[in-house]
Write a protein that holds these residues in place. Structure first.
Motif, PDB file in Angstrom:
ATOM      1  N   ASN A  57      59.308 -35.279  15.424  1.00 19.50           N
ATOM      2  CA  ASN A  57      60.468 -35.995  14.869  1.00 19.50           C
ATOM      3  C   ASN A  57      61.192 -35.177  13.817  1.00 19.50           C
ATOM      4  N   ILE A  58      60.419 -34.551  12.944  1.00 20.62           N
ATOM      5  CA  ILE A  58      61.029 -33.723  11.896  1.00 20.62           C
ATOM      6  C   ILE A  58      61.840 -32.613  12.553  1.00 20.62           C
ATOM      7  N   PHE A  59      61.272 -32.006  13.581  1.00 18.10           N
ATOM      8  CA  PHE A  59      61.952 -30.913  14.270  1.00 18.10           C
ATOM      9  C   PHE A  59      63.201 -31.420  14.986  1.00 18.10           C
ATOM     10  N   LEU A  60      63.087 -32.558  15.681  1.00 14.74           N
ATOM     11  CA  LEU A  60      64.226 -33.086  16.440  1.00 14.74           C
ATOM     12  C   LEU A  60      65.323 -33.589  15.515  1.00 14.74           C
ATOM     13  N   ASN A  61      64.921 -34.189  14.405  1.00 13.68           N
ATOM     14  CA  ASN A  61      65.929 -34.683  13.457  1.00 13.68           C
ATOM     15  C   ASN A  61      66.759 -33.544  12.901  1.00 13.68           C
ATOM     16  N   GLN A  62      66.107 -32.407  12.700  1.00 13.50           N
ATOM     17  CA  GLN A  62      66.874 -31.296  12.134  1.00 13.50           C
ATOM     18  C   GLN A  62      67.844 -30.772  13.180  1.00 13.50           C
ATOM     19  N   ASN A  63      67.482 -30.877  14.434  1.00 13.41           N
ATOM     20  CA  ASN A  63      68.412 -30.453  15.480  1.00 13.41           C
ATOM     21  C   ASN A  63      69.610 -31.379  15.521  1.00 13.41           C
ATOM     22  N   ALA A  94      50.352 -29.428   9.568  1.00  5.35           N
ATOM     23  CA  ALA A  94      50.993 -29.380  10.886  1.00  5.35           C
ATOM     24  C   ALA A  94      50.177 -30.195  11.894  1.00  5.35           C
ATOM     25  N   SER A  95      48.859 -30.040  11.877  1.00  2.00           N
ATOM     26  CA  SER A  95      48.000 -30.804  12.815  1.00  2.00           C
ATOM     27  C   SER A  95      48.098 -32.290  12.564  1.00  2.00           C
ATOM     28  N   GLU A  96      48.056 -32.675  11.305  1.00  5.71           N
ATOM     29  CA  GLU A  96      48.086 -34.100  10.985  1.00  5.71           C
ATOM     30  C   GLU A  96      49.430 -34.722  11.375  1.00  5.71           C
ATOM     31  N   LEU A  97      50.520 -34.031  11.077  1.00  4.29           N
ATOM     32  CA  LEU A  97      51.844 -34.538  11.432  1.00  4.29           C
ATOM     33  C   LEU A  97      52.030 -34.557  12.950  1.00  4.29           C
ATOM     34  N   ALA A  98      51.419 -33.601  13.641  1.00  2.00           N
ATOM     35  CA  ALA A  98      51.514 -33.575  15.102  1.00  2.00           C
ATOM     36  C   ALA A  98      50.757 -34.768  15.680  1.00  2.00           C
ATOM     37  N   SER A  99      49.599 -35.075  15.135  1.00  2.00           N
ATOM     38  CA  SER A  99      48.777 -36.145  15.707  1.00  2.00           C
ATOM     39  C   SER A  99      49.398 -37.520  15.515  1.00  2.00           C
ATOM     40  N   ASN A 100      50.250 -37.696  14.491  1.00  2.00           N
ATOM     41  CA  ASN A 100      50.904 -39.005  14.360  1.00  2.00           C
ATOM     42  C   ASN A 100      52.370 -38.978  14.789  1.00  2.00           C
ATOM     43  N   ASN A 134      53.090 -25.043  19.891  1.00  2.00           N
ATOM     44  CA  ASN A 134      53.266 -24.933  21.352  1.00  2.00           C
ATOM     45  C   ASN A 134      53.016 -26.268  22.033  1.00  2.00           C
ATOM     46  N   GLN A 135      51.960 -26.950  21.626  1.00  2.00           N
ATOM     47  CA  GLN A 135      51.636 -28.257  22.213  1.00  2.00           C
ATOM     48  C   GLN A 135      52.767 -29.247  22.013  1.00  2.00           C
ATOM     49  N   GLN A 136      53.427 -29.150  20.880  1.00  2.00           N
ATOM     50  CA  GLN A 136      54.511 -30.063  20.550  1.00  2.00           C
ATOM     51  C   GLN A 136      55.837 -29.611  21.168  1.00  2.00           C
ATOM     52  N   GLY A 137      55.830 -28.458  21.803  1.00  2.00           N
ATOM     53  CA  GLY A 137      57.050 -27.947  22.425  1.00  2.00           C
ATOM     54  C   GLY A 137      58.099 -27.532  21.400  1.00  2.00           C
ATOM     55  N   ILE A 138      57.630 -27.051  20.240  1.00  2.00           N
ATOM     56  CA  ILE A 138      58.557 -26.657  19.175  1.00  2.00           C
ATOM     57  C   ILE A 138      58.714 -25.142  19.173  1.00  2.00           C
ATOM     58  N   THR A 139      59.954 -24.687  19.361  1.00  2.00           N
ATOM     59  CA  THR A 139      60.230 -23.247  19.380  1.00  2.00           C
ATOM     60  C   THR A 139      60.445 -22.747  17.968  1.00  2.00           C
ATOM     61  N   CYS A 162      43.898 -14.863  12.370  1.00  2.00           N
ATOM     62  CA  CYS A 162      43.033 -15.781  11.645  1.00  2.00           C
ATOM     63  C   CYS A 162      43.098 -17.157  12.299  1.00  2.00           C
ATOM     64  N   LYS A 163      42.054 -17.942  12.188  1.00  2.00           N
ATOM     65  CA  LYS A 163      41.972 -19.180  12.962  1.00  2.00           C
ATOM     66  C   LYS A 163      43.020 -20.204  12.536  1.00  2.00           C
ATOM     67  N   PHE A 164      43.461 -20.153  11.295  1.00  2.00           N
ATOM     68  CA  PHE A 164      44.471 -21.116  10.841  1.00  2.00           C
ATOM     69  C   PHE A 164      45.836 -20.771  11.435  1.00  2.00           C
ATOM     70  N   SER A 165      46.136 -19.480  11.497  1.00  2.00           N
ATOM     71  CA  SER A 165      47.385 -19.053  12.124  1.00  2.00           C
ATOM     72  C   SER A 165      47.358 -19.382  13.619  1.00  2.00           C
ATOM     73  N   LYS A 166      46.215 -19.145  14.264  1.00  2.00           N
ATOM     74  CA  LYS A 166      46.091 -19.473  15.699  1.00  2.00           C
ATOM     75  C   LYS A 166      46.292 -20.968  15.899  1.00  2.00           C
ATOM     76  N   SER A 167      45.709 -21.752  14.998  1.00  2.00           N
ATOM     77  CA  SER A 167      45.779 -23.201  15.106  1.00  2.00           C
ATOM     78  C   SER A 167      47.219 -23.699  14.997  1.00  2.00           C
ATOM     79  N   ILE A 168      48.003 -23.136  14.080  1.00  2.00           N
ATOM     80  CA  ILE A 168      49.361 -23.633  13.913  1.00  2.00           C
ATOM     81  C   ILE A 168      50.228 -23.243  15.111  1.00  2.00           C
ATOM     82  N   ILE A 169      49.973 -22.061  15.672  1.00  2.00           N
ATOM     83  CA  ILE A 169      50.714 -21.633  16.871  1.00  2.00           C
ATOM     84  C   ILE A 169      50.428 -22.610  18.009  1.00  2.00           C
ATOM     85  N   GLU A 170      49.150 -22.958  18.142  1.00  2.00           N
ATOM     86  CA  GLU A 170      48.744 -23.889  19.206  1.00  2.00           C
ATOM     87  C   GLU A 170      49.406 -25.254  19.020  1.00  2.00           C
ATOM     88  N   THR A 171      49.391 -25.741  17.778  1.00  2.00           N
ATOM     89  CA  THR A 171      50.009 -27.040  17.477  1.00  2.00           C
ATOM     90  C   THR A 171      51.484 -27.027  17.837  1.00  2.00           C
TER      91      THR A 171
END
Lengths: 107, 99
Positions: free
Chosen positions: A97-103, A86-92, A40-45, A29-38
């Protein structure tokens, strides 16, 4: 163990967990594809889980998170939201940061 | 400017959101036809199942993004339990858009 408990355990392991429709390689579905893309773009595993094979699993997830739609993204045990959030948080810059802070918290 | 969708679910969404959020801007787009081919939709009518809502309301002041989404999901709980599979949301305050 109930499905909800299994889901809870997986999410509480921490890191990035995403529940999608389809697989990582073949999201249906396009929303699932979109979040995967986001992500990946952010380099979040992330660990990806397909909700489609089992309707009870999908319902158990919705009961656990009290969130009605798929995809659902969790970072460090906390629900972040769906693909719009996810898109909105990625764009700003906040998503990374949320991902790195948890690390950092786990060091 | 796109024609507002006129189906019964769209009208219900419009009424509920208007009554609760008293928005300064509200746009509802029925995107159901864009999803007609995906697995869960096969064999079903792709009518009023996927919507995009763009809304500007003062009610969102002081709310973070996930809280805003939860508020809208809460108001549209009935629709989400029945025919609506997906809601794409863009939720802003007037001050965020300099209105």
């Amino acid at each position: 163990m109930s499905l909800e408990k299994q889901i809870k355990n997986e999410i509480e392991k921490g890191g990035c967990v995403v529940f999608i429709k389809g697989s990582y390689e073949n999201a249906t579905c396009k929303f699932s594809k979109s979040i995967i893309e986001t992500l990946n773009q952010q380099g979040i595993t992330c660990r990806y889980f397909d909700v489609l094979p089992n309707l009870e699993f999908k319902q158990a997830l919705k009961n656990y998170s009290n969130w009605p739609t798929i995809p659902q993204l969790f970072i460090n045990g906390k629900l972040i939201g769906g693909c719009d959030i996810a898109s909105e948080l990625a764009s700003n810059g906040q998503l990374k940061n949320i991902f790195l802070n948890q690390n950092q918290n786990q060091k | 400017m796109a024609q507002a969708p006129t189906g019964p679910i769209a009208r219900t969404i419009f009424t509920k959101l208007t009554n609760y959020f008293k928005p300064v801007q509200l746009k509802i787009i029925d995107e159901s036809s864009q999803h007609a081919s995906h697995v869960a939709m096969r064999g079903q009518q792709s009518i009023e199942t996927h919507f995009k809502v763009e809304m500007v309301s003062e009610k969102f002041e002081g709310m973070n993004i996930i809280t805003r989404h939860r508020q809208v999901y809460g108001i549209l709980d009935e629709e989400l339990k029945t025919s609506v599979h997906a809601l794409s949301l863009k939720l802003k305050t007037p001050s965020e858009l300099n209105l």
